[in-house]
Design a protein around this motif. Structure first.
Motif, mmCIF file in Angstrom:
data_model
loop_
_atom_site.group_PDB
_atom_site.id
_atom_site.type_symbol
_atom_site.label_atom_id
_atom_site.label_comp_id
_atom_site.label_asym_id
_atom_site.label_seq_id
_atom_site.Cartn_x
_atom_site.Cartn_y
_atom_site.Cartn_z
ATOM 1 N N PRO A 1 62.446 101.849 34.768
ATOM 2 C CA PRO A 1 62.966 102.951 35.594
ATOM 3 C C PRO A 1 62.119 103.152 36.841
ATOM 4 N N SER A 2 62.668 103.886 37.805
ATOM 5 C CA SER A 2 61.919 104.263 38.989
ATOM 6 C C SER A 2 60.780 105.179 38.561
ATOM 7 N N MET A 3 59.542 104.739 38.840
ATOM 8 C CA MET A 3 58.416 105.501 38.335
ATOM 9 C C MET A 3 57.195 105.353 39.230
ATOM 10 N N GLU A 4 56.697 104.114 39.376
ATOM 11 C CA GLU A 4 55.438 103.929 40.089
ATOM 12 C C GLU A 4 55.563 104.080 41.598
ATOM 13 N N TYR A 5 56.734 103.710 42.150
ATOM 14 C CA TYR A 5 56.990 103.867 43.576
ATOM 15 C C TYR A 5 58.244 104.722 43.735
ATOM 16 N N PRO A 6 58.096 106.003 44.076
ATOM 17 C CA PRO A 6 59.268 106.887 44.184
ATOM 18 C C PRO A 6 60.316 106.321 45.130
ATOM 19 N N GLY A 7 61.562 106.342 44.668
ATOM 20 C CA GLY A 7 62.660 105.833 45.469
ATOM 21 C C GLY A 7 62.890 104.349 45.342
ATOM 22 N N LEU A 8 62.029 103.664 44.569
ATOM 23 C CA LEU A 8 62.194 102.235 44.321
ATOM 24 C C LEU A 8 62.333 101.996 42.820
ATOM 25 N N ILE A 9 63.028 100.923 42.453
ATOM 26 C CA ILE A 9 63.166 100.556 41.053
ATOM 27 C C ILE A 9 62.851 99.074 40.895
ATOM 28 N N LYS A 10 62.115 98.752 39.850
ATOM 29 C CA LYS A 10 61.761 97.358 39.589
ATOM 30 C C LYS A 10 62.891 96.669 38.836
ATOM 31 N N ILE A 11 63.467 95.645 39.439
ATOM 32 C CA ILE A 11 64.469 94.802 38.788
ATOM 33 C C ILE A 11 64.104 93.365 39.142
ATOM 34 N N ALA A 12 63.886 92.529 38.145
ATOM 35 C CA ALA A 12 63.424 91.165 38.392
ATOM 36 C C ALA A 12 64.052 90.217 37.388
ATOM 37 N N MET A 13 63.886 88.934 37.630
ATOM 38 C CA MET A 13 64.401 87.933 36.711
ATOM 39 C C MET A 13 63.262 87.280 35.953
ATOM 40 N N HIS A 14 63.559 86.846 34.757
ATOM 41 C CA HIS A 14 62.591 86.199 33.883
ATOM 42 C C HIS A 14 62.435 84.739 34.285
ATOM 43 N N GLY A 15 61.179 84.293 34.456
ATOM 44 C CA GLY A 15 60.926 82.887 34.740
ATOM 45 C C GLY A 15 60.467 82.636 36.153
ATOM 46 N N GLY A 16 60.446 81.355 36.511
ATOM 47 C CA GLY A 16 59.992 80.942 37.832
ATOM 48 C C GLY A 16 59.564 79.488 37.809
ATOM 49 N N PRO A 17 59.185 78.930 38.950
ATOM 50 C CA PRO A 17 58.807 77.520 39.033
ATOM 51 C C PRO A 17 57.387 77.273 38.537
ATOM 52 N N PRO A 18 57.092 76.052 38.083
ATOM 53 C CA PRO A 18 55.723 75.713 37.668
ATOM 54 C C PRO A 18 54.745 75.880 38.821
#
Length: 408
Positions: free
Chosen positions: A263-280
């Motif tokens: 949820p929006s918490m650490e940065y007011p007005g922003l929400i963390k949404i990300a994808m799992h994984g990434g490149p080596p």
């Protein structure tokens, strides 16, 4: 100090090492915790503002660990006198027939929400934020929450010191060996200084394969991945709806791309949404520049937001904040919790690694298991949690490079 004997030397002061040091020191053991970089650095996998906790897992061996870990988080917060975990509901959703989602809901004891417009049940107010595609379902569970990551690591380090542990940073471990005769563990750092202990616990995250290779010459399949934490702007007028104060949940979306959020918490007005994984990536040669090359970690999230949360989160211009991080990924995304073994080390060195982007929440229980393995040669906590450590053994990769991996 170099000649002082310790009962346990913990190498790596991220969440797992800090929890292991605390667990061992809590039992009265003489503990040394060594960190390669500054304490609470941002080069590894245990830093940042938030992590989620949830018990909904496709693999049945994780929910019991999460439930026990949740109680241990409470114990640590009580002892510290402050909180690092904010409870929230948790929501899982995705295609109804997605086998991983079905298994996660069942294993985690989640409750399916009635579909929008159904008169047969009550839907929480926050459920109206999501516009689920045709054929999708959603299930909620009570065990959810947001953990302040860096603050949590600092808490366990402080508790370990309070129990008598010695903490040293800027102490890069370059070699681990066992002495002849007494069989003590000798840990040498880059300055040439040596420390002696009865046992050693290695929890160096993305550097695990490199250190293990230098110590025993064997390859441990723990691949560092570069990942990106994205914070997006909440559309005007909806800022409060998506906060922890409003009861908004942590959530995970199954499907072609696994999406997760706090949820929006650490940065007011922003929400963390990300994808799992990434490149080596190489943990010693990462490109810290944030630019077009990371589109593969941003564009799928933007598309998902536009489809599922179109009225609440703004994707124009991309995420407002992008924070790099690393996963230490095993082929099957299961942990490595085992003795290093062999004729030289036997049960003298324990390795905790490969937490694959989902281990932070289980730091307290993993730390206790690692400490028990080092001090006792076995883990009573694993038995208490109903977890068989065979899932996490190194030998699962012998003749089977995919380990425990299976298609749900």
């Amino acid at each position: 100090m170099a000649a002082q004997p310790f009962d346990v030397i913990v190498v790596g002061a991220g969440i797992m090492g800090s929890c292991a040091a605390h667990a061992a020191a809590s039992r009265g053991a003489r503990v040394l915790l060594l960190e390669r970089f500054d304490l609470l650095h941002h080069r590894g996998s245990s830093h940042g503002e938030s992590r989620t906790i949830r018990a909904t897992y496709p693999q049945p061996h994780y929910p019991p660990m999460v439930r026990l870990s949740r109680r241990l988080w409470d114990d640590a917060q009580r002892d510290a006198g402050y909180d690092v975990l904010t409870p929230t509901p948790h929501l899982d959703f995705g295609p109804k027939d997605d086998p991983a989602l079905v298994a996660a809901v069942a294993n985690g004891g989640a409750t399916e929400l009635p579909a929008a417009g159904d008169e047969g049940g009550e839907r929480p107010k926050w459920a109206e934020v999501f516009k689920l595609p045709e054929g999708w379902t959603a299930a909620s569970s009570e065990l959810g929450g947001v953990m302040k990551a860096t603050k949590a690591v600092a808490m366990f380090q402080a508790l370990a010191v309070k129990m008598g542990a010695v903490v040293r940073d800027r102490a890069e471990v370059v070699h681990v060996a066992r002495t002849q005769g007494e069989g003590k563990i000798v840990v040498r750092i880059s300055s040439g200084e040596e420390f002696h202990g009865a046992k050693c616990i290695i929890t160096v995250g993305a550097w695990t394969s490199k250190l293990v290779k230098s110590v025993i010459g064997a390859d441990l399949p723990v691949q560092p991945l570069h990942t990106l934490i994205c914070y997006w702007k909440v559309k005007p007028g909806h800022e409060h709806e998506l906060t922890t104060e409003a009861g908004f949940p942590t959530f995970a979306s199954y499907g072609d791309t696994y999406i997760y959020s706090t949820p929006s918490m650490e940065y007011p007005g922003l929400i963390k949404i990300a994808m799992h994984g990434g490149p080596p990536c190489d943990p010693d040669g990462r490109d810290w520049a944030i630019g077009p090359g990371e589109g593969g970690l941003v564009e799928p999230v933007a598309r998902w937001i536009d489809e599922v949360m179109p009225g609440h989160v703004d994707t124009a211009g991309g995420p407002v904040l992008r924070q790099p991080c690393m996963y230490s990924m095993t082929p099957d995304e299961d942990f490595v919790i085992d003795f290093l073994g062999g004729e030289e080390f036997g049960q003298g060195v324990v390795v905790g690694a490969g937490f694959s982007g989902h281990g932070f929440k289980m730091g307290p229980v993993v730390g206790r298991i690692l400490a028990e393995m080092a001090l006792d040669g076995q883990a009573g906590t694993a038995e208490e949690a109903g977890v068989e450590l065979r899932h996490f053994r190194i030998d699962r990769f012998e003749g089977n490079p995919m380990g425990n991996a299976r298609i749900f």
